[in-house]
Design an enzyme around this catalytic site. Structure first.
Site, PDB file in Angstrom:
ATOM      1  N   ARG A   1      42.383  -1.839  42.446  1.00  0.00           N
ATOM      2  CA  ARG A   1      43.803  -1.944  42.809  1.00  0.00           C
ATOM      3  C   ARG A   1      44.373  -0.641  43.369  1.00  0.00           C
ATOM      4  O   ARG A   1      45.578  -0.387  43.301  1.00  0.00           O
ATOM      5  CB  ARG A   1      44.656  -2.420  41.630  1.00  0.00           C
ATOM      6  CG  ARG A   1      44.238  -3.783  41.155  1.00  0.00           C
ATOM      7  CD  ARG A   1      45.357  -4.510  40.451  1.00  0.00           C
ATOM      8  NE  ARG A   1      44.962  -5.867  40.222  1.00  0.00           N
ATOM      9  CZ  ARG A   1      44.166  -6.248  39.236  1.00  0.00           C
ATOM     10  NH1 ARG A   1      43.717  -5.369  38.382  1.00  0.00           N
ATOM     11  NH2 ARG A   1      43.822  -7.502  39.117  1.00  0.00           N
TER      12      ARG A   1
ATOM     13  N   LYS B   1      48.310   3.740  58.027  1.00  0.00           N
ATOM     14  CA  LYS B   1      47.898   2.369  58.384  1.00  0.00           C
ATOM     15  C   LYS B   1      46.391   2.289  58.214  1.00  0.00           C
ATOM     16  O   LYS B   1      45.653   3.084  58.824  1.00  0.00           O
ATOM     17  CB  LYS B   1      48.229   2.088  59.852  1.00  0.00           C
ATOM     18  CG  LYS B   1      49.606   1.553  60.100  1.00  0.00           C
ATOM     19  CD  LYS B   1      49.658   1.086  61.549  1.00  0.00           C
ATOM     20  CE  LYS B   1      50.972   0.557  61.959  1.00  0.00           C
ATOM     21  NZ  LYS B   1      50.979   0.123  63.366  1.00  0.00           N
TER      22      LYS B   1
ATOM     23  N   GLU C   1      46.296   9.294  73.674  1.00  0.00           N
ATOM     24  CA  GLU C   1      47.285   9.061  72.600  1.00  0.00           C
ATOM     25  C   GLU C   1      48.119  10.338  72.395  1.00  0.00           C
ATOM     26  O   GLU C   1      49.302  10.273  72.069  1.00  0.00           O
ATOM     27  CB  GLU C   1      46.591   8.667  71.281  1.00  0.00           C
ATOM     28  CG  GLU C   1      45.843   7.332  71.322  1.00  0.00           C
ATOM     29  CD  GLU C   1      46.746   6.099  71.133  1.00  0.00           C
ATOM     30  OE1 GLU C   1      47.970   6.239  71.019  1.00  0.00           O
ATOM     31  OE2 GLU C   1      46.195   4.980  71.118  1.00  0.00           O
TER      32      GLU C   1
ATOM     33  N   LYS D   1      53.908  12.569  65.183  1.00  0.00           N
ATOM     34  CA  LYS D   1      53.618  11.307  64.484  1.00  0.00           C
ATOM     35  C   LYS D   1      54.231  11.350  63.071  1.00  0.00           C
ATOM     36  O   LYS D   1      54.803  10.360  62.617  1.00  0.00           O
ATOM     37  CB  LYS D   1      52.109  11.063  64.429  1.00  0.00           C
ATOM     38  CG  LYS D   1      51.786   9.778  63.704  1.00  0.00           C
ATOM     39  CD  LYS D   1      50.821   8.865  64.377  1.00  0.00           C
ATOM     40  CE  LYS D   1      50.719   7.542  63.644  1.00  0.00           C
ATOM     41  NZ  LYS D   1      49.431   6.923  63.718  1.00  0.00           N
TER      42      LYS D   1
ATOM     43  N   GLU E   1      56.873   0.502  59.828  1.00  0.00           N
ATOM     44  CA  GLU E   1      57.091  -0.042  61.171  1.00  0.00           C
ATOM     45  C   GLU E   1      58.165  -1.115  61.221  1.00  0.00           C
ATOM     46  O   GLU E   1      57.940  -2.211  61.739  1.00  0.00           O
ATOM     47  CB  GLU E   1      55.769  -0.558  61.772  1.00  0.00           C
ATOM     48  CG  GLU E   1      55.859  -0.713  63.286  1.00  0.00           C
ATOM     49  CD  GLU E   1      54.515  -0.902  63.958  1.00  0.00           C
ATOM     50  OE1 GLU E   1      53.564  -0.189  63.617  1.00  0.00           O
ATOM     51  OE2 GLU E   1      54.434  -1.762  64.837  1.00  0.00           O
TER      52      GLU E   1
ATOM     53  N   ARG F   1      59.149   3.386  64.352  1.00  0.00           N
ATOM     54  CA  ARG F   1      57.698   3.529  64.516  1.00  0.00           C
ATOM     55  C   ARG F   1      57.167   2.707  65.696  1.00  0.00           C
ATOM     56  O   ARG F   1      56.093   2.979  66.220  1.00  0.00           O
ATOM     57  CB  ARG F   1      57.008   3.129  63.202  1.00  0.00           C
ATOM     58  CG  ARG F   1      55.569   3.589  63.108  1.00  0.00           C
ATOM     59  CD  ARG F   1      55.045   3.498  61.685  1.00  0.00           C
ATOM     60  NE  ARG F   1      53.623   3.797  61.678  1.00  0.00           N
ATOM     61  CZ  ARG F   1      52.932   4.119  60.609  1.00  0.00           C
ATOM     62  NH1 ARG F   1      53.507   4.207  59.451  1.00  0.00           N
ATOM     63  NH2 ARG F   1      51.643   4.360  60.683  1.00  0.00           N
TER      64      ARG F   1
ATOM     65  N   ASN G   1      54.069   2.270  70.121  1.00  0.00           N
ATOM     66  CA  ASN G   1      53.386   1.215  70.872  1.00  0.00           C
ATOM     67  C   ASN G   1      53.517   1.378  72.381  1.00  0.00           C
ATOM     68  O   ASN G   1      53.075   0.505  73.128  1.00  0.00           O
ATOM     69  CB  ASN G   1      53.922  -0.171  70.465  1.00  0.00           C
ATOM     70  CG  ASN G   1      53.539  -0.503  69.039  1.00  0.00           C
ATOM     71  OD1 ASN G   1      52.480  -0.109  68.573  1.00  0.00           O
ATOM     72  ND2 ASN G   1      54.409  -1.208  68.330  1.00  0.00           N
TER      73      ASN G   1
ATOM     74  N   HIS H   1      50.833   0.146  74.703  1.00  0.00           N
ATOM     75  CA  HIS H   1      49.918  -0.695  73.915  1.00  0.00           C
ATOM     76  C   HIS H   1      50.032  -2.188  74.217  1.00  0.00           C
ATOM     77  O   HIS H   1      49.072  -2.915  74.009  1.00  0.00           O
ATOM     78  CB  HIS H   1      50.112  -0.436  72.412  1.00  0.00           C
ATOM     79  CG  HIS H   1      49.458   0.835  71.955  1.00  0.00           C
ATOM     80  ND1 HIS H   1      49.824   2.070  72.448  1.00  0.00           N
ATOM     81  CD2 HIS H   1      48.445   1.073  71.082  1.00  0.00           C
ATOM     82  CE1 HIS H   1      49.081   2.998  71.873  1.00  0.00           C
ATOM     83  NE2 HIS H   1      48.234   2.427  71.038  1.00  0.00           N
TER      84      HIS H   1
ATOM     85  N   HIS I   1      46.500  -3.260  74.991  1.00  0.00           N
ATOM     86  CA  HIS I   1      45.740  -4.221  74.175  1.00  0.00           C
ATOM     87  C   HIS I   1      45.249  -5.378  75.038  1.00  0.00           C
ATOM     88  O   HIS I   1      44.123  -5.862  74.853  1.00  0.00           O
ATOM     89  CB  HIS I   1      46.608  -4.773  73.035  1.00  0.00           C
ATOM     90  CG  HIS I   1      46.725  -3.829  71.880  1.00  0.00           C
ATOM     91  ND1 HIS I   1      47.814  -3.819  71.035  1.00  0.00           N
ATOM     92  CD2 HIS I   1      45.895  -2.856  71.427  1.00  0.00           C
ATOM     93  CE1 HIS I   1      47.654  -2.876  70.114  1.00  0.00           C
ATOM     94  NE2 HIS I   1      46.499  -2.273  70.338  1.00  0.00           N
TER      95      HIS I   1
ATOM     96  N   HIS J   1      39.766   2.125  73.694  1.00  0.00           N
ATOM     97  CA  HIS J   1      41.194   1.925  73.407  1.00  0.00           C
ATOM     98  C   HIS J   1      42.089   2.926  74.166  1.00  0.00           C
ATOM     99  O   HIS J   1      43.040   2.536  74.829  1.00  0.00           O
ATOM    100  CB  HIS J   1      41.395   2.036  71.896  1.00  0.00           C
ATOM    101  CG  HIS J   1      42.818   1.951  71.466  1.00  0.00           C
ATOM    102  ND1 HIS J   1      43.515   0.772  71.450  1.00  0.00           N
ATOM    103  CD2 HIS J   1      43.692   2.915  71.051  1.00  0.00           C
ATOM    104  CE1 HIS J   1      44.750   1.007  71.030  1.00  0.00           C
ATOM    105  NE2 HIS J   1      44.888   2.292  70.788  1.00  0.00           N
TER     106      HIS J   1
END
Ligand SMILES: NC(=O)c1ccc[n+]([C@@H]2O[C@H](COP(=O)([O-])OP(=O)(O)OC[C@H]3O[C@@H](n4cnc5c(N)ncnc54)[C@H](O)[C@@H]3O)[C@@H](O)[C@H]2O)c1
Length: 368
Positions: free
Chosen positions: A123, A145, A187, A229, A239, A243, A247, A250, A254, A266
């Site tokens: 956990r 993330k 990035e 960041k 997010e 945040r 993107n 992106h 993507h 990417h």
């Protein structure tokens, strides 16, 4: 520039942690202080283990930290539930328990997978990020993330789970290929475009030092990116608002990754995505053409090649994006649009409007 950044989440249980950036940093010594544990499970991929495993093992042993390595084959296709299960199982068999901690050692793939394991093992046990690619140092290791890919969706099973520290030794970059380095640079450039014109200018003025991997310049580059960041995720850990500016590039990026069956890396897909989305911003009268040219010129200096694509097929991927919403039955696709370098707005568009952006002839001018 300062080589230590503190991330704080006063309103949540995530507490606070440091990002430390140095050439020749000794992670073992720092780890004992910032994340004490009975034992450490080093989760890494086959390449990083081979190239740098001994160096980390030496640093941990020198600090008297008991540890075991848990390795999986390198590559995005291995950031999956099978490895999540088998690595967790191996940790259990070896006797790792609630007093243990995880060290995520490698690029974004080991970082995301190891963080996800740490977030669910017993956990949740503490973890530390020791990133080894530029992308992981400047982006994926910061912000909490963590995820694995499911068969039908990238990063579709994941958590927000903050590390206890991010310890960055720029020496790891010595073995990184130019392609992987540039993959991270896109990035980094994105961070400048969305939030900080001064930082964008720093990159423009230091292209030679960056490509030559000058240690002092790399340290400033990485700490600048982490600072941007960190500033964003501290204001919006999960997010729900700010945040989302991360993107930029992106939505289309993507789509391009999907269209290439993930053969396009990417960062390279995001670079082309940023070009298209910035062009859309010019088209919408939000961004000046001179700023678009500055963005494009900097991306090209780090090896961006504008792709050829079929706009209709690209659209098929973009309409499946998980960030899309519906309003009165119609699909709305969000784009992060720069209004100048260092500032963005988010606008929603219909699929027809996005398709028009993808077909703009200006995009293909001068491309091979
Ligand atoms: N969590 C986040 O916020 C976030 C943000 C961006 C990207 N990501 C994720 O990050 C992943 C991509 O990360 P990546 O580009 O670092 O990929 P990666 O971890 O697969 O690393 C790329 C390649 O470089 C190798 N490598 C790593 N360090 C090296 C070194 N020092 N020298 C030589 N080779 C080295 C790896 O073995 C791999 O082959 C994706 O899964 C993406 O979803 C996560």
């Amino acid at each position: 520039m300062e080589n230590q950044i503190r991330i704080k989440f006063p309103a949540s249980r995530s507490g606070s942690y440091i990002i430390r950036i140095d050439k020749g940093l000794d992670p073992g010594r720092l780890m004992a202080a910032v994340c004490p544990a009975d034992r450490y499970a080093v989760i890494t991929d086959s390449n990083v283990r081979e190239l740098h495993g001994k160096k980390l093992a030496w640093s941990l042993s020198k600090a008297g930290l008991a540890h075991d390595f848990f390795e999986f084959p390198a590559g995005e296709k291995n950031k999956n539930l099978e490895n999540f299960g088998s690595l967790s199982e191996k940790m259990l068999i070896k006797g790792f328990d609630r007093g243990s901690a995880v060290i995520a050692f490698g690029g974004g793939v080991p970082g995301d997978l190891a963080g996800f394991i740490a977030g669910s093992f017993m956990r949740g046990i503490p973890f530390i990020q020791v990133p080894t690619t530029l992308l992981a140092m400047c982006d994926s290791s910061v912000g909490g993330k963590v995820a694995v890919d499911l068969k039908s969706g990238k990063n579709s099973s994941g958590l927000f789970y903050q590390p206890k520290a991010v310890l960055i030794d720029t020496d790891f970059l010595d073995t990184l290929s130019e392609t992987e380095f540039n993959n991270g640079m896109f990035e980094v450039i994105k961070h400048g475009v969305i939030l900080d014109e001064k930082y964008f200018r720093f990159i423009e003025e230091n292209v030679t030092g960056i490509t030559g991997r000058d240690p002092a310049i790399l340290r400033d580059l990485i700490s600048g990116s982490c600072r941007i960041k960190a500033a964003i995720v501290m204001k919006d850990e999960k997010e729900s608002g700010l945040r989302k500016v991360l993107n930029f590039g992106h939505t289309v990026g993507h789509g391009l990754e999907g269209l290439s069956h993930y053969r396009t890396r990417h960062g390279f897909a995001v670079a082309a995505g940023m070009t298209i989305e910035a062009q859309a911003s010019v088209q919408t009268n939000l961004l000046q053409p001179e700023d678009l040219n500055r963005i494009k010129a900097l991306l090209v200096r780090f090896g961006m090649k504008f792709p050829t694509y079929n706009p209709v097929k690209l659209m098929d991927h973009i309409i499946k994006d998980k960030k899309n919403t519906r309003s009165q039955g119609s699909l709305r696709i969000p784009l992060v649009l720069p209004v100048r370098i260092g500032r963005t707005v988010i606008r929603n568009f219909s699929p027809e409007e996005i398709l028009r952006f993808l077909k703009l002839p200006e995009l293909f001018e001068g491309s091979e």
